[in-house]
Design a protein around this motif. Structure first.
Motif, short mmCIF file in Angstrom:
data_model
loop_
_atom_site.label_atom_id
_atom_site.label_comp_id
_atom_site.label_asym_id
_atom_site.label_seq_id
_atom_site.Cartn_x
_atom_site.Cartn_y
_atom_site.Cartn_z
N TYR A 1 -84.67 0.07 -63.56
CA TYR A 1 -83.79 1.24 -63.62
C TYR A 1 -84.56 2.54 -63.80
CZ TYR A 1 -79.88 -1.95 -64.21
OH TYR A 1 -78.94 -2.95 -64.02
N VAL A 2 -85.75 2.44 -64.35
CA VAL A 2 -86.53 3.62 -64.71
C VAL A 2 -87.96 3.46 -64.23
CG1 VAL A 2 -87.52 4.81 -66.73
CG2 VAL A 2 -85.11 4.19 -66.73
N VAL A 3 -88.55 4.55 -63.82
CA VAL A 3 -89.99 4.57 -63.54
C VAL A 3 -90.64 5.45 -64.60
CG1 VAL A 3 -89.88 4.09 -61.07
CG2 VAL A 3 -89.69 6.44 -61.84
N MET A 4 -91.78 5.00 -65.06
CA MET A 4 -92.51 5.74 -66.09
C MET A 4 -93.70 6.39 -65.41
SD MET A 4 -90.71 4.85 -68.74
CE MET A 4 -91.32 4.52 -70.35
N ARG A 5 -93.89 7.67 -65.67
CA ARG A 5 -94.95 8.44 -65.03
C ARG A 5 -95.84 9.12 -66.07
NH1 ARG A 5 -94.32 6.53 -60.14
NH2 ARG A 5 -92.55 7.24 -58.95
N GLN B 1 -76.07 2.00 -72.22
CA GLN B 1 -75.54 3.33 -71.93
C GLN B 1 -76.24 3.97 -70.74
OE1 GLN B 1 -74.67 5.88 -75.44
NE2 GLN B 1 -75.09 4.02 -76.62
N VAL B 2 -77.53 3.79 -70.63
CA VAL B 2 -78.26 4.35 -69.50
C VAL B 2 -77.85 3.64 -68.21
CG1 VAL B 2 -80.54 4.66 -68.44
CG2 VAL B 2 -80.21 5.19 -70.86
N THR B 3 -77.77 2.31 -68.24
CA THR B 3 -77.39 1.58 -67.01
C THR B 3 -75.95 1.91 -66.61
OG1 THR B 3 -76.83 -0.43 -68.27
CG2 THR B 3 -79.06 -0.27 -67.33
N GLN B 4 -75.07 2.11 -67.58
CA GLN B 4 -73.70 2.51 -67.27
C GLN B 4 -73.68 3.90 -66.63
OE1 GLN B 4 -70.89 0.95 -67.18
NE2 GLN B 4 -69.46 2.63 -66.96
N ALA B 5 -74.49 4.81 -67.15
CA ALA B 5 -74.55 6.16 -66.58
C ALA B 5 -75.07 6.13 -65.14
CB ALA B 5 -75.42 7.07 -67.44
N VAL B 6 -76.01 5.23 -64.87
CA VAL B 6 -76.51 5.06 -63.50
C VAL B 6 -75.39 4.49 -62.63
CG1 VAL B 6 -78.12 3.76 -62.04
CG2 VAL B 6 -78.93 4.83 -64.17
N ALA C 1 -90.08 9.44 -68.29
CA ALA C 1 -89.24 8.43 -67.64
C ALA C 1 -88.21 9.12 -66.75
CB ALA C 1 -88.54 7.59 -68.70
N ARG C 2 -88.07 8.57 -65.56
CA ARG C 2 -87.09 9.08 -64.61
C ARG C 2 -86.30 7.91 -64.05
NH1 ARG C 2 -87.36 14.29 -63.32
NH2 ARG C 2 -89.21 15.42 -63.94
N ILE C 3 -85.06 8.19 -63.67
CA ILE C 3 -84.23 7.16 -63.06
C ILE C 3 -84.86 6.78 -61.72
CG2 ILE C 3 -81.94 6.59 -62.15
CD1 ILE C 3 -82.11 6.88 -65.23
N ALA C 4 -85.00 5.47 -61.50
CA ALA C 4 -85.64 4.96 -60.29
C ALA C 4 -84.70 5.06 -59.10
CB ALA C 4 -86.06 3.51 -60.50
N ASP C 5 -85.29 5.15 -57.93
CA ASP C 5 -84.55 5.08 -56.68
C ASP C 5 -84.54 3.62 -56.26
OD1 ASP C 5 -83.51 5.21 -54.14
OD2 ASP C 5 -84.97 6.65 -53.37
N PRO C 6 -83.38 2.97 -56.29
CA PRO C 6 -83.34 1.53 -55.99
C PRO C 6 -83.95 1.18 -54.63
CG PRO C 6 -81.21 2.28 -56.78
CD PRO C 6 -82.07 3.50 -56.58
N SER C 7 -83.82 2.05 -53.65
CA SER C 7 -84.35 1.73 -52.33
C SER C 7 -85.87 1.72 -52.30
CB SER C 7 -83.82 2.71 -51.29
OG SER C 7 -84.29 4.02 -51.56
N SER C 8 -86.50 2.35 -53.30
CA SER C 8 -87.96 2.42 -53.29
C SER C 8 -88.62 1.24 -54.01
CB SER C 8 -88.43 3.73 -53.92
OG SER C 8 -88.16 3.73 -55.31
N TYR C 9 -87.87 0.46 -54.76
CA TYR C 9 -88.50 -0.61 -55.51
C TYR C 9 -87.87 -1.99 -55.28
CZ TYR C 9 -84.61 -0.49 -58.78
OH TYR C 9 -83.37 -0.54 -59.33
N GLN C 10 -86.69 -2.04 -54.72
CA GLN C 10 -86.03 -3.33 -54.63
C GLN C 10 -86.41 -4.06 -53.35
OE1 GLN C 10 -81.82 -3.15 -55.25
NE2 GLN C 10 -82.08 -3.36 -57.44
N SER C 11 -87.28 -5.04 -53.52
CA SER C 11 -87.61 -5.91 -52.41
C SER C 11 -86.46 -6.89 -52.21
CB SER C 11 -88.89 -6.69 -52.73
OG SER C 11 -88.65 -7.57 -53.83
N THR C 12 -86.49 -7.60 -51.12
CA THR C 12 -85.47 -8.61 -50.87
C THR C 12 -85.47 -9.65 -51.98
OG1 THR C 12 -85.71 -8.26 -48.50
CG2 THR C 12 -84.63 -10.29 -49.19
#
Length: 131
Positions: free
Chosen positions: A65-69, A20-25, A74-85
């Protein structure tokens, strides 16, 4: 976003939460930086053990999908900040493997290529609705 669980489903509750969370994203209901409820709050809301929610959040974190702080939650992650090639390539390989499995399963049940493509198009339209 309102999460629900089906206690009678064959799908484990933590996977229901994950899906459900990934679908919402995917549909833009949740955006990078959006907070998720605390483990305790979501457990109470859904009437499930907090360890079940924690397992779902850990899977969301592990899948990127999530970053834990810590206390910030928990917050939704920014894909551009964590996705390496390499991570993007692994994600694509996983998606292709899943797509192949679905195609093989449907073909073995008698579905033809055109029907599969029509189902794929309907699914894509559901995930990426016209905006």
């Amino acid at each position: 976003m309102v999460l629900t669980v089906d206690q009678m489903s064959d799908v484990p509750i933590y996977q229901q939460i994950f899906r459900q969370v990934t679908q919402a994203v995917a549909i833009g209901e949740l955006s990078p930086g959006d907070p998720l409820p605390s483990v305790r709050a979501l457990g109470e809301q859904l009437g499930v053990n907090l360890h079940t929610v924690n397992k779902a959040y850990a899977l969301l974190r592990d899948e990127g999908y999530v970053v834990m702080r810590g206390r910030a939650g928990a917050r939704i992650a920014d894909p551009s900040s964590y996705q390496s090639t390499a991570h993007q390539a692994a994600s694509l390989a996983h998606a292709l493997e899943s797509l192949h499995a679905v195609a093989r399963d449907l073909a073995s049940r008698g579905l033809d290529r055109d029907a599969f493509l029509a189902l794929a198009a309907q699914t894509a339209d559901a995930v990426w609705p016209s905006r």
